[in-house]
Design a protein around this motif. Sequence first.
Motif, short mmCIF file in Angstrom:
data_model
loop_
_atom_site.label_atom_id
_atom_site.label_comp_id
_atom_site.label_asym_id
_atom_site.label_seq_id
_atom_site.Cartn_x
_atom_site.Cartn_y
_atom_site.Cartn_z
N THR A 176 0.10 -14.80 -6.11
CA THR A 176 1.20 -13.91 -5.76
C THR A 176 1.04 -13.41 -4.33
OG1 THR A 176 -0.03 -12.06 -6.67
CG2 THR A 176 1.58 -13.11 -8.13
N SER A 177 0.04 -13.93 -3.63
CA SER A 177 -0.10 -13.58 -2.21
C SER A 177 0.75 -14.58 -1.41
CB SER A 177 -1.56 -13.69 -1.78
OG SER A 177 -1.97 -15.06 -1.80
N LYS A 178 1.00 -14.25 -0.16
CA LYS A 178 1.83 -15.16 0.63
C LYS A 178 1.16 -16.52 0.75
CE LYS A 178 4.71 -15.57 4.65
NZ LYS A 178 4.48 -17.01 4.59
N ALA A 179 -0.15 -16.50 1.04
CA ALA A 179 -0.86 -17.77 1.19
C ALA A 179 -0.87 -18.56 -0.11
CB ALA A 179 -2.29 -17.50 1.65
N GLY A 180 -1.03 -17.84 -1.23
CA GLY A 180 -1.06 -18.50 -2.53
C GLY A 180 0.27 -19.15 -2.87
N LYS B 50 22.13 -0.87 -3.15
CA LYS B 50 21.14 -0.10 -2.42
C LYS B 50 19.80 -0.04 -3.16
CE LYS B 50 21.06 4.72 -1.45
NZ LYS B 50 20.44 4.84 -2.74
N ASP B 51 19.86 0.06 -4.45
CA ASP B 51 18.65 0.38 -5.21
C ASP B 51 17.96 -0.81 -5.87
OD1 ASP B 51 18.99 3.16 -4.68
OD2 ASP B 51 20.53 3.24 -6.23
N SER B 52 18.59 -1.97 -5.88
CA SER B 52 17.97 -3.14 -6.52
C SER B 52 16.82 -3.65 -5.65
CB SER B 52 19.01 -4.24 -6.68
OG SER B 52 18.38 -5.49 -6.82
N LEU B 53 15.83 -4.22 -6.31
CA LEU B 53 14.67 -4.78 -5.58
C LEU B 53 14.77 -6.31 -5.49
CD1 LEU B 53 11.98 -2.40 -7.11
CD2 LEU B 53 13.01 -2.28 -4.84
N GLN B 54 15.99 -6.79 -5.49
CA GLN B 54 16.25 -8.22 -5.34
C GLN B 54 15.62 -8.75 -4.04
OE1 GLN B 54 20.38 -8.88 -4.67
NE2 GLN B 54 20.39 -10.96 -5.51
N LEU B 55 15.12 -9.97 -4.09
CA LEU B 55 14.54 -10.70 -2.95
C LEU B 55 13.20 -10.15 -2.46
CD1 LEU B 55 17.70 -11.64 -0.80
CD2 LEU B 55 16.49 -13.03 -2.50
N ARG B 56 12.63 -9.19 -3.19
CA ARG B 56 11.28 -8.77 -2.82
C ARG B 56 10.29 -9.83 -3.25
NH1 ARG B 56 11.08 -3.05 -2.16
NH2 ARG B 56 13.08 -2.57 -1.19
N TRP B 57 9.20 -9.99 -2.51
CA TRP B 57 8.13 -10.92 -2.85
C TRP B 57 7.09 -10.22 -3.74
CZ3 TRP B 57 8.46 -15.96 -1.86
CH2 TRP B 57 9.36 -16.40 -0.87
N PRO B 58 6.37 -10.99 -4.52
CA PRO B 58 5.40 -10.33 -5.42
C PRO B 58 4.38 -9.47 -4.67
CG PRO B 58 5.14 -12.74 -5.47
CD PRO B 58 6.42 -12.44 -4.76
N TRP B 59 3.99 -9.90 -3.48
CA TRP B 59 2.97 -9.11 -2.78
C TRP B 59 3.53 -7.78 -2.27
CZ3 TRP B 59 4.68 -13.84 -0.69
CH2 TRP B 59 5.47 -13.76 0.45
N GLU B 60 4.83 -7.59 -2.37
CA GLU B 60 5.39 -6.29 -2.00
C GLU B 60 5.21 -5.26 -3.11
OE1 GLU B 60 9.17 -6.43 0.36
OE2 GLU B 60 9.04 -8.57 -0.13
#
Lengths: 212, 579
Positions: A176-180, B50-60
Motif C-alpha cells: 500500500t506504499s507508493k513503491a509497493g 467536498k467530503d468524499s475521499l475519492q481518489l485518495r491513495w492507500p498511503w494517505e
Amino acid sequence: MYKMKRRDALKAIGVSVMASGLLFHRCSSEKANRVVSRINLDLKDGRELWERERFEELNSYTFFDQHEKETLVELVDLILPADEHSLSASEVEVPDFIEFIVKDQPELQQPMREGLKWIDDYAKQQFQAIFVGITIGQKTHILDRIAYPEQERSELQLGISFFTLLRELTASGYFTSKAGIDYLGYVGNRPNVWEGVPTEILRQFQLTHLIT
Amino acid sequence: MAFNINGAKEKYDVIIVGSGAGGGMSGYVLAHAGLKVLMLESGPFFDPAKDSLQLRWPWESPRRGASTNRAFGDFDGAFGGWEIEGEPYTNTEDSEFRWFRSRMLGGRTNHWGRISLRFGPKDFKGGSFDGATDDWPITYDEVKPYYDKVDVLLGVYGTNEGLENDPDGIFLKPPKPRLHELMLTEEAKKKGIPVIAGRCSVLTQPLKNNSQRGICFNCGQCGRSCKAYADFSSSSALVIPAIRTGNLEVLPNSLVREVLVDGGGLAKGVSYINKEDMQEYQVYGEQVILAASACESARILLNSKSRQHPQGLANSSGVVGKYLHDSTGVSVSAYLPQLKDRKRYNEDGVGALHIYSPWWLDNSKLDFPRGYHIEYGGGMNMPSYGYLSDLPRFNGALAKVDGTVKKSGGYGRSLKEEYRSYFGTKVVLAGRGLAMARKDNYCEIDPNTVDRYGIPVLKFHYKWHDAEIKQGKHMQDTFHDLFTDMGAVITSEYVGIERNYGLKKPGEIIHEVGTVRMGDDPKTSALNKWCQAHDCRNLFVVDGAPFVQQGDKNPTWTILALSMRTSEYILEQRKKHNL
Ligand SMILES: Cc1cc2nc3c(=O)[nH]c(=O)nc-3n(C[C@H](O)[C@H](O)[C@H](O)COP(=O)(O)OP(=O)(O)OC[C@H]3O[C@@H](n4cnc5c(N)ncnc54)[C@H](O)[C@@H]3O)c2cc1C
Ligand code: SF4
C-alpha cells in the motif's frame, strides 16, 4: 421562534452564534454551499472530529522500544527484501506503519510484543545471542522453521503465529506504499474510460468470441 | 436537562426524519412541489463533492485503508457502522442480529453498492404463487410507473432481458465486463446459470435534463461516494438539489426521539436532540414522514407512546417491529491461477456490479422457496490494508497448479514475487437471497437499556429457519462447484450445517426491512398501501419499514419508488384536504 431559543441555548454553553454557523434557516435564494450548520461536529478533510482526535491520540506516544524496532526492521526486510527493481520493506517505512497499526488495533500489541520476545529467546537458545546479533545464515535458519505453518511443530507455535501475523502486516504496509503499488503494477485510481478487455488479452485467453 | 420549546411559531408543511434513500426522495418531491419541508438528520452534513475521499491513495491513510474507524475501510463513504459509541442495541440470547447504521446526510446511500433491482410481479404477490410468504397489498403494475420515473430521475444502467420476475427498466448503457467476469460468465453458462449486465445507479451516460450530475469516469470507488455526483447518493442526487429549491431546510446532527401527537391523536411534530448542544427541541408540521431506516423508524414509533396511542404510534395492531427481515448471503472466494502474471491495465471500471445472475431455477425441484441472485467480484483493484493476506496459506496449492511442489508460506524474494504474480487473480461469488418475513423475527424496545441521549434502544430477536438455511447450502454448493470446475483454488472453507452452510448472520447483508409493514387490514398491518398509518392519517413511513416481503432483490430501488409514490399521494391528499 425556536431558533432564537436555540441561540440562547448555544450562548449558555459558550458557543458563539457566528461560529455555530446557523445559516441553516430558510433561504429561498441561497445556494446549497451556504447550507452548513456545524459546531464541533463538522467534517474536515472528509473526516469526522472523533477520527481526527483519535489520530492525534495514537500519534502522541510510541509503542515499540528501540530494540523492538530494530528487530522489526530486520524481520520485515527478510520478509520483503530489496531486489534489482524494488525497495525493501524498511525502505518504504513498513516498520513505521506497523508501529501505527498496533496502536490503532490494540489487540495486535500483545502478539507482536510477545513474538518479538519469542524470537530473541529462540535465537539465544539456538545461537546464544539475540536475533539482531546473529548471522544471516542463523536468521534464515530460524525463519525456515516458522515460515511454513503446515509443518506443525507445536513447540514453535508461538513463533509460527507471530511470523504469520508479521508477514501479513508487512505485506499490508509494503503493497500500500507508493513503491509497493508501482511494484505490483496497479495503474488505476485516476480518471479513465473503461471500454472492456483489450482485444489482445481476449486473444490470450481464447475469449475472442466475446469481442463486441 | 430537557430544553423544550413549546408554541414554536414556525410550522412546516412537512417534517421528514432521515435523509437516506427514503427521506431524500420524499424531500425532493415535496420541496419541488413547493411545500415547506424540514428534514432532521442525526448525522453531519455531507456533500460528496467536498467530503468524499475519492481518489485518495492507500498511503494517505496511516492505517492504509484498514477498517478500524470505518467499517468498510478508512476512505469509505459510510460513517457509523455496526456499533455506534453511546448508541447500543441488544439481542436476546439466541439471536445475533447485526445492525448497520450510517449517521450522515444521505445515510447509507453514500456507500451502498448501487445495485438497483426492481422487485418483480412474483415478489409483490409471492404468497399467491407458492404460499410461502404474505402478499403485498399492491402489485408490480401499480409500482411500475414509479420505478420508471426513478430510473429517469436518478439513472440506472442495465440491459432489457424480458425476464418475467426481473423486470426491464429505462436503462443507461452498462459497463463492459472485466476479464475475470468473462471467465466466470463462461463457466456459469456451462452450468446453465444466466449472466447478464449489472443494474446499478451510476451515470455511464449523461442524465437527461440534469446538469448538476457528472458522468462516471471509471475510478471504481463508488463506495466512497462520487465527487462528480455520477453515482446515486441521496445526499448529492436528492437532498442537495432539494435544498436548492429553497423549500427544504436540513437540520443535521439532530436526532429524533419521538413523534408528538395532538389531543385527537394526530401527529403534530417531533421532538429531537440537537447533538451540538445536547438540548431537546420540538418542531411542528402538518404531516410527519419517518425515513430513519427500517429499524430506527420502528424504534421512534414504539418510543412515541401517548394516552391516545398507548402501544406506541401506529401500533394498535402490535405489528410495529415485527416481520423484520434482511436478505440471506453466502460468499465464496478463490484464486484463479489462470490469471497469474496477467498483463496490467486499468480495469477499475464502475464501482458497482458489471455483471450479475438473476435467479434462474425452478423451485418445484428444490427444497426451499424462491431463491437468490449472484454478484461477482474481483479484479486488479487498488491494493489496500490486508492485501492478499491469505496468499501465504495458499501459495502451496497455487504452485501445484503449475506442477511444482512447494510448502505454503515462505518469505524473501520468491514470496515478494508471488505477491506480484497473483495481483488481480482473486475473485468472489456472493449470493443474496430471499429471507422470509416472520412475526417471530422482530425488534422491540429493550426495557433495560437507553442510549447516551436517554432514549430507549432496540432489542432484536432474529433466527434463520429451514428455508434460509437450505437456500444457503444451495448457494455454497453452487459456488464451490463453479470454482472447482474452472480449476480455481478456493480459499473459503466449506462450512457445514453447524454454521448454517456459511449463511451470514441476520442483518449482515444490510437489507433489513419490514418492521412497519403495510397491508389492507389494520389488524395485521401498521400502514395502508400508501405507507400511511392506519391509526394516524398524517403520519407516513417511507424507508424499508413498510415492506411486506422482499424477494432476492436489494431493497433500495423499491424504497425510492415507494417513497416517490407516497410523496405524490401526500401532495394529492393535501390538495383534497384529507390529511
Ligand atoms: C455496505 C452496504 C451496501 C449496500 N448495497 C446495496 C445495494 O447494492 N443495493 C441496495 O438496494 N441496497 C444496498 N444497501 C442498502 C441501502 O443502503 C439501504 O437500503 C438504504 O440506504 C436505505 O435507505 P433508508 O432511507 O431507509 O435508510 P438510510 O439510508 O439508512 O438513511 C437513514 C437516515 O436516517 C438518519 N436517522 C436515523 N435515525 C434518526 C433519528 N432518530 N433522527 C434523525 N435521523 C435519523 C440516519 O442518520 C440516516 O441518514 C447497502 C447498504 C450498505 C451499508
Ligand atoms: S466509479 Fe464512476 S460513479 Fe463511481 S465514484 Fe468513480 S467516477 Fe464516480
